[in-house]
Design an enzyme around this catalytic site. Sequence first.
Site: not given
Length: 254
Positions: A212, A172, A94, A233-234, A166, A96, A10-12
Site C-alpha cells: 500500500s 492491497g 510475491h 502494486g495498485g 512486503e 500472491e 507490479n501491475w499484477k
Amino acid sequence: MKRRPLIAGNWKMNGSSAFAVSLAKELAAEPAGAAEVLICPPFPYLPAVVAAVQGSHVRVGGQNAWHEPPGAFTGEVSMDMLVDVGCKAVILGHSERRHILNENDALINSKVRAARAAGLQAILCVGELLEERDAGTTNAVLDTQMTGGLAGVDAALLDGIVIAYEPVWAIGTGRTASPAQAQEAHAHLRNWLRTRYNPAAADGMRILYGGSVKADNALELLQQPDVDGALVGGASLKAASFLPIIRAGNQAAK
Ligand code: PEP
C-alpha cells in the site's frame, strides 16, 4: 553506504495492450532521476511495453517465471524467454504466488538461482502474514524465507538480487506498515544478510518496501535508513499515482 533507490511497479493481472503501452509511454516521458524505475506488466504485454519505453530510463521486468530451461511446462514462461523479449528483472516469491499459488521457499529458491543464471535481476519478496506478526514471529518468518530463498546463492550472485519486504497484511489492503515498522523489518533483514554473508554484502543490498505505498506515504517510508525503494502494486497502475512515488524515490536518494 549509498544505495540507488529502486521504484518498481507490479501491475499484477491488470490492463490491456492499449492501457499497457499508454502507461509505459507516460512513465518513459518523465525525465530520469536518481531512482531506478522498473515496471512489471503481465506477460502478454511485455514486448509492447519494452518497445514503448525503449531509449528511456524505464526498465521492464516479469512478475514471475519458471526455473527450468524451455521444454514441456505447459502454461509457463522461462527466464530466457523474459530475457529474449527485453526484460531485465523478475519478481519472485510475491505473496500472491506464495499464498494463492502455493509456491514454497524451495521453488522460489530454484527460481532465484535460475533468474541469476539467465542474467536477470531477481527481486525476492518476503513478508509475514498478519497472524504471524500478531504472534510475534515476524523475524522468524523472514529468516526462514531468506534462508530458503537464498539457499545456495553465494555472495558473488547477490549483486543481481534485490529483497522486497512486503508484509502480507499491507498488500492491497490500504493498510501500510508504519515507517518505524518498515525500518525495523528492513534492519532485521540487513542484519540477517550481514550474518549470512558479510558486511559489504549487507550494506550493498537494496531492500524495497511494498504494501500500500502511495504518493502520500512514499517519501516518509523511503527516507528510512534501510528502505532502498518501493515495490508498488495498485498505485503503479496510473501515472498520476506512480510518478509521485518515483519522484519521492528521487528525493530520498541517499
Ligand atoms: C504488491 O503487489 O507487491 C503490492 C505491494 O501491492 P499494493 O501496493 O497494491 O499493496
